[in-house]
Design a protein around this motif. Structure first.
Motif: not given
Length: 165
Positions: A49-72
């Protein structure tokens, strides 16, 4: 005679007690082994589960939902990024027509009508999308912006079709 009966009863009770003790000990050991196996399984699943969470964060790196600069960027303009994200996706998918190719796709449908299937908003300027006509498929990179009236402007920057095998 009475003493023999008591002696036999005592021996019987002693054997019954030994039998119950040995039986309970085996049951307890079996349960303990089961608990240890399940604990090991839980630890393995927690690691996975920890591995999948880490992989999910990596996969969502290029995402508007995770991009604080774009949200700002959008918040500074008074725009809710989540609402805009949904608006952009709806605007792109809504350009799929029943009888015509999607105007954002620079390829004509060869086996049917070209339609955009999936859209991922990367940041405050870029979108990647998947398209197909049922046989041929490809991807395209879109840029987007909002004009002074907050109208959406979409431009196809790059696109390609996968080769047919």
């Amino acid at each position: 005679m009475r003493s023999k009966i008591f002696m036999y009863m005592f021996i019987f009770m002693l054997m019954l007690t030994i039998f119950i003790y040995v039986n309970d000990k085996k049951i307890l050991e079996a349960k303990q082994n089961t608990i240890e196996l399940l604990d090991a399984k839980v630890k393995g699943l927690q690691t996975e589960n920890d591995s999948l969470l880490s992989k999910n964060l990596d996969l969502n790196y290029f995402s508007l939902d995770q991009n604080d600069g774009a949200i700002t960027y959008f918040e500074d303009r008074g725009i809710d990024a989540k609402e805009l994200s949904q608006k952009v996706e709806d605007a792109i998918i809504s350009r799929n027509r029943a009888e015509d190719d999607n105007e954002l796709i620079p390829f004509a449908g060869m086996e049917g009508v070209m339609r955009i299937n999936k859209v991922k908003i990367l940041n405050h300027k870029w979108i990647i999308a998947d398209f197909t006509d049922g046989t041929y498929w490809g991807e395209l990179l879109l840029s987007y912006d909002l004009d002074e009236n907050n109208n959406l402007i979409l431009n196809t920057e790059k696109s390609f079709l996968y080769p047919q095998d």
